[in-house]
Scaffold this motif. Sequence first.
Motif, PDB file in Angstrom:
ATOM      1  N   GLU A 261       1.158   7.305  12.408  1.00  5.35           N
ATOM      2  CA  GLU A 261       1.100   6.629  11.110  1.00  5.35           C
ATOM      3  C   GLU A 261       0.842   5.143  11.300  1.00  5.35           C
ATOM      4  O   GLU A 261       1.451   4.489  12.152  1.00  5.35           O
ATOM      5  CB  GLU A 261       2.431   6.858  10.379  1.00  5.35           C
ATOM      6  N   GLY A 262      -0.075   4.608  10.511  1.00  2.00           N
ATOM      7  CA  GLY A 262      -0.405   3.183  10.583  1.00  2.00           C
ATOM      8  C   GLY A 262      -1.499   2.842  11.571  1.00  2.00           C
ATOM      9  O   GLY A 262      -1.958   1.699  11.603  1.00  2.00           O
ATOM     10  N   SER A 263      -1.936   3.795  12.397  1.00  3.59           N
ATOM     11  CA  SER A 263      -3.020   3.517  13.339  1.00  3.59           C
ATOM     12  C   SER A 263      -4.322   3.272  12.577  1.00  3.59           C
ATOM     13  O   SER A 263      -4.546   3.818  11.506  1.00  3.59           O
ATOM     14  CB  SER A 263      -3.207   4.708  14.291  1.00  3.59           C
ATOM     15  N   ARG A 264      -5.197   2.459  13.163  1.00  4.68           N
ATOM     16  CA  ARG A 264      -6.452   2.093  12.516  1.00  4.68           C
ATOM     17  C   ARG A 264      -7.581   2.933  13.100  1.00  4.68           C
ATOM     18  O   ARG A 264      -7.930   2.783  14.269  1.00  4.68           O
ATOM     19  CB  ARG A 264      -6.729   0.598  12.686  1.00  4.68           C
ATOM     20  N   ILE A 265      -8.168   3.810  12.250  1.00  5.20           N
ATOM     21  CA  ILE A 265      -9.171   4.762  12.706  1.00  5.20           C
ATOM     22  C   ILE A 265     -10.497   4.479  12.011  1.00  5.20           C
ATOM     23  O   ILE A 265     -10.598   4.550  10.784  1.00  5.20           O
ATOM     24  CB  ILE A 265      -8.740   6.215  12.390  1.00  5.20           C
TER      25      ILE A 265
ATOM     26  N   ASP B 108       4.102  -2.971   2.933  1.00  4.40           N
ATOM     27  CA  ASP B 108       2.939  -2.744   2.059  1.00  4.40           C
ATOM     28  C   ASP B 108       1.784  -2.222   2.903  1.00  4.40           C
ATOM     29  O   ASP B 108       0.796  -2.913   3.126  1.00  4.40           O
ATOM     30  CB  ASP B 108       2.564  -4.058   1.372  1.00  4.40           C
ATOM     31  N   PRO B 109       1.881  -0.977   3.405  1.00  5.53           N
ATOM     32  CA  PRO B 109       0.901  -0.462   4.375  1.00  5.53           C
ATOM     33  C   PRO B 109      -0.500  -0.327   3.802  1.00  5.53           C
ATOM     34  O   PRO B 109      -0.690  -0.107   2.609  1.00  5.53           O
ATOM     35  CB  PRO B 109       1.482   0.899   4.772  1.00  5.53           C
ATOM     36  N   VAL B 110      -1.475  -0.447   4.700  1.00 10.10           N
ATOM     37  CA  VAL B 110      -2.895  -0.385   4.336  1.00 10.10           C
ATOM     38  C   VAL B 110      -3.399   1.045   4.481  1.00 10.10           C
ATOM     39  O   VAL B 110      -3.147   1.716   5.483  1.00 10.10           O
ATOM     40  CB  VAL B 110      -3.726  -1.329   5.229  1.00 10.10           C
ATOM     41  N   ALA B 111      -4.144   1.518   3.489  1.00 11.85           N
ATOM     42  CA  ALA B 111      -4.741   2.852   3.537  1.00 11.85           C
ATOM     43  C   ALA B 111      -6.184   2.793   4.018  1.00 11.85           C
ATOM     44  O   ALA B 111      -6.608   3.598   4.854  1.00 11.85           O
ATOM     45  CB  ALA B 111      -4.684   3.505   2.160  1.00 11.85           C
ATOM     46  N   VAL B 112      -6.957   1.837   3.491  1.00  9.67           N
ATOM     47  CA  VAL B 112      -8.394   1.766   3.780  1.00  9.67           C
ATOM     48  C   VAL B 112      -8.793   0.316   3.984  1.00  9.67           C
ATOM     49  O   VAL B 112      -8.361  -0.566   3.231  1.00  9.67           O
ATOM     50  CB  VAL B 112      -9.231   2.368   2.628  1.00  9.67           C
TER      51      VAL B 112
ATOM     52  N   ARG C 114      -4.438  -1.230  -0.046  1.00  9.24           N
ATOM     53  CA  ARG C 114      -3.123  -0.729   0.341  1.00  9.24           C
ATOM     54  C   ARG C 114      -2.799   0.558  -0.394  1.00  9.24           C
ATOM     55  O   ARG C 114      -3.344   0.840  -1.456  1.00  9.24           O
ATOM     56  CB  ARG C 114      -2.081  -1.814   0.096  1.00  9.24           C
ATOM     57  N   TRP C 115      -1.892   1.338   0.178  1.00 12.13           N
ATOM     58  CA  TRP C 115      -1.494   2.582  -0.466  1.00 12.13           C
ATOM     59  C   TRP C 115      -1.002   2.323  -1.878  1.00 12.13           C
ATOM     60  O   TRP C 115      -1.280   3.086  -2.796  1.00 12.13           O
ATOM     61  CB  TRP C 115      -0.403   3.278   0.364  1.00 12.13           C
ATOM     62  N   ARG C 116      -0.286   1.224  -2.054  1.00  9.55           N
ATOM     63  CA  ARG C 116       0.201   0.844  -3.388  1.00  9.55           C
ATOM     64  C   ARG C 116      -0.947   0.744  -4.388  1.00  9.55           C
ATOM     65  O   ARG C 116      -0.834   1.198  -5.535  1.00  9.55           O
ATOM     66  CB  ARG C 116       0.947  -0.490  -3.284  1.00  9.55           C
ATOM     67  N   GLN C 117      -2.040   0.138  -3.946  1.00 11.45           N
ATOM     68  CA  GLN C 117      -3.186  -0.040  -4.833  1.00 11.45           C
ATOM     69  C   GLN C 117      -3.820   1.299  -5.201  1.00 11.45           C
ATOM     70  O   GLN C 117      -4.151   1.551  -6.364  1.00 11.45           O
ATOM     71  CB  GLN C 117      -4.229  -0.938  -4.171  1.00 11.45           C
ATOM     72  N   LEU C 118      -4.027   2.160  -4.202  1.00  8.86           N
ATOM     73  CA  LEU C 118      -4.659   3.447  -4.471  1.00  8.86           C
ATOM     74  C   LEU C 118      -3.797   4.311  -5.380  1.00  8.86           C
ATOM     75  O   LEU C 118      -4.307   4.961  -6.304  1.00  8.86           O
ATOM     76  CB  LEU C 118      -4.940   4.180  -3.159  1.00  8.86           C
ATOM     77  N   GLU C 119      -2.496   4.325  -5.131  1.00  7.78           N
ATOM     78  CA  GLU C 119      -1.596   5.128  -5.970  1.00  7.78           C
ATOM     79  C   GLU C 119      -1.611   4.601  -7.408  1.00  7.78           C
ATOM     80  O   GLU C 119      -1.664   5.379  -8.372  1.00  7.78           O
ATOM     81  CB  GLU C 119      -0.171   5.091  -5.419  1.00  7.78           C
TER      82      GLU C 119
ATOM     83  N   SER D 115      -4.613  -8.774 -13.399  1.00  2.00           N
ATOM     84  CA  SER D 115      -3.284  -8.542 -12.832  1.00  2.00           C
ATOM     85  C   SER D 115      -2.937  -7.075 -12.999  1.00  2.00           C
ATOM     86  O   SER D 115      -2.993  -6.533 -14.110  1.00  2.00           O
ATOM     87  CB  SER D 115      -2.234  -9.407 -13.534  1.00  2.00           C
ATOM     88  N   ALA D 116      -2.612  -6.404 -11.893  1.00  2.00           N
ATOM     89  CA  ALA D 116      -2.266  -4.979 -11.928  1.00  2.00           C
ATOM     90  C   ALA D 116      -1.719  -4.591 -10.567  1.00  2.00           C
ATOM     91  O   ALA D 116      -1.973  -5.261  -9.554  1.00  2.00           O
ATOM     92  CB  ALA D 116      -3.486  -4.120 -12.261  1.00  2.00           C
ATOM     93  N   LYS D 117      -0.974  -3.512 -10.521  1.00  3.54           N
ATOM     94  CA  LYS D 117      -0.443  -3.036  -9.244  1.00  3.54           C
ATOM     95  C   LYS D 117      -1.565  -2.682  -8.281  1.00  3.54           C
ATOM     96  O   LYS D 117      -1.409  -2.779  -7.065  1.00  3.54           O
ATOM     97  CB  LYS D 117       0.445  -1.809  -9.472  1.00  3.54           C
ATOM     98  N   GLN D 118      -2.715  -2.246  -8.807  1.00  2.00           N
ATOM     99  CA  GLN D 118      -3.805  -1.842  -7.932  1.00  2.00           C
ATOM    100  C   GLN D 118      -4.618  -3.015  -7.404  1.00  2.00           C
ATOM    101  O   GLN D 118      -5.485  -2.838  -6.548  1.00  2.00           O
ATOM    102  CB  GLN D 118      -4.728  -0.867  -8.654  1.00  2.00           C
ATOM    103  N   VAL D 119      -4.327  -4.221  -7.892  1.00  2.00           N
ATOM    104  CA  VAL D 119      -4.970  -5.425  -7.373  1.00  2.00           C
ATOM    105  C   VAL D 119      -4.172  -5.899  -6.169  1.00  2.00           C
ATOM    106  O   VAL D 119      -2.948  -5.764  -6.127  1.00  2.00           O
ATOM    107  CB  VAL D 119      -5.036  -6.506  -8.465  1.00  2.00           C
ATOM    108  N   GLY D 120      -4.857  -6.460  -5.196  1.00  3.92           N
ATOM    109  CA  GLY D 120      -4.208  -6.824  -3.947  1.00  3.92           C
ATOM    110  C   GLY D 120      -2.985  -7.699  -4.087  1.00  3.92           C
ATOM    111  O   GLY D 120      -2.028  -7.594  -3.320  1.00  3.92           O
ATOM    112  N   THR D 121      -2.969  -8.566  -5.085  1.00  3.69           N
ATOM    113  CA  THR D 121      -1.844  -9.492  -5.250  1.00  3.69           C
ATOM    114  C   THR D 121      -0.654  -8.868  -5.951  1.00  3.69           C
ATOM    115  O   THR D 121       0.430  -9.430  -5.955  1.00  3.69           O
ATOM    116  CB  THR D 121      -2.298 -10.727  -6.057  1.00  3.69           C
TER     117      THR D 121
END
Length: 512
Positions: A51-55, A153-157, A174-179, A363-369
């Motif tokens: 988990e968390g590895s960059r592929i 705040d883990p990164v998905a893509v 980040r996963w937060r953004q995608l969700e 401003s939104a949860k899916q925005v990076g900030t």
Amino acid sequence: MASIREAMAALWSAPDEANMIQQEGHWIPWGRVRILAERIDAELTRTGCGEGSRIGVVLGNRVESIAAMIAVLGKGRTSITLNPMQPVARLTADMVAALPQVVLAPGSMWSEDEFTTAAQESGIVGFAIDGIEVDQRSGGSEVGIETDRDEQDPVAVEMFTSGTTGPPKRIKLRWRQLESAMVAVHGHTGVGGEERAPLTGRVALVTLPIVHIGGLWAVLQNLAEARPFVLLPRFTVDGWVQAVHEHKAKVAGLPPAAMRSVLSAEVPPEKLVSLRAVTAGTTFVSPDLADEFTSRYGIPVLIMYGATEFAGAVAGWSKPLHTEWWAAKRGSVGRAFPGVQLRTVDEDGNVLPVGESGRLEVSAKQVGTGTDQWMRTSDLARIDEDGFLYIEGRADDAIIRGGFKVHPETVCNALRAHPSVLDATVFGKDDERLGKVPIAVVELVDGAVPVAEDELKDFVRGQLTAYEVPVTVHTVDELPRGVSMKIDRRRLLEMVAGLENVAGLEDAAAAV
């Protein structure tokens, strides 16, 4: 709602014979995709990539890419997107700059010495992914590249923005953004919450390159909803029409350039009779084009607004909104999605009143900030009293000609109104006296009689102020486009430079 990872895990409850992906008219069952995903996962685990590895994934529109995304994202790893449509040298440079721990690519890519040597010298473990085979092509038995994981705040893509107006930049989604984006889309469309067995229900369509946020998002949504889908290797009118007709699609995506192609091909309305709407939004969508499509086929065009940085769309039209408001709000890109806030500001950051044009902030949860901060975009916009968003161009695209501001889209729209013009783009060229002047490049309707430059200039003079009329109008066989079907500005400038060189040689020959 289940998380994207939880939803992907539900795929394993589907029978192996269940149809999952249709390509070139043939169905690939879940069992074949599952075997490849499990083999990729096993190799990544063996080399120490948890988990968390960059592929890195060379992300072409093929079944192997889907299996790779399931293996990477399904186990909480980070996917580094690599664009197979680039020349090998640029793709190699991209890989080295991103420095993933592992790269998954077609065997044909590993036959390129430049690519393989760069991976070896960079310490990247590489695997060839073809069919259901996974073969190691570079690196040792374990990864040698260290990576830091953001536990909070883990990164998905990690993927590139389109880069059509300048050098592209790689950003972290980040996963937060995608969700959050998934929740926002489902809240906007009202689709996605139904209970059904995995890989059943209406077949979806993936028509854009999945290395672009539009295509990638469509794949993620289909995987999260465990929905079977058609994966077009590339967009063609015939392929898109066949998929819509065969699967009786109710909603399908259609970027503006593709929409023009469908209209130019004079596709019979009965082929699209199942459609209740088409969505569009990878770039500016002319309301005239939208109305022409609706008039021809009786299908509303639901324009969306988003960006890679937002992990997808943040505003758009729904069918009920379109029915009620389109006539009054024509030209808008719709309203903010649930959980999204929009505002406009001046160049000093002061919030502007309703209806006043300025730089758009989101401003939104899916925005990076996140929701507690605002992200300023490069888009000029206004928001009316009913909450409808109007995009009026880009702050960095505006051409200042002798002190007068020229918005390229205003000029493009005037040119597109000519019956022989299929599409147009406008950019600013340095001018010693005026600062910058507008240069236009047009693509003609297939089969149209060539139109003289002076005729096009005369045509737009009836719609534009004098300073908006382009000083030069070039005609090309086809406008250069990137993976998202936006105009590729860098390739366009190279094309124009070539046209100007030829014109200069012809003028010199005539003078002799």
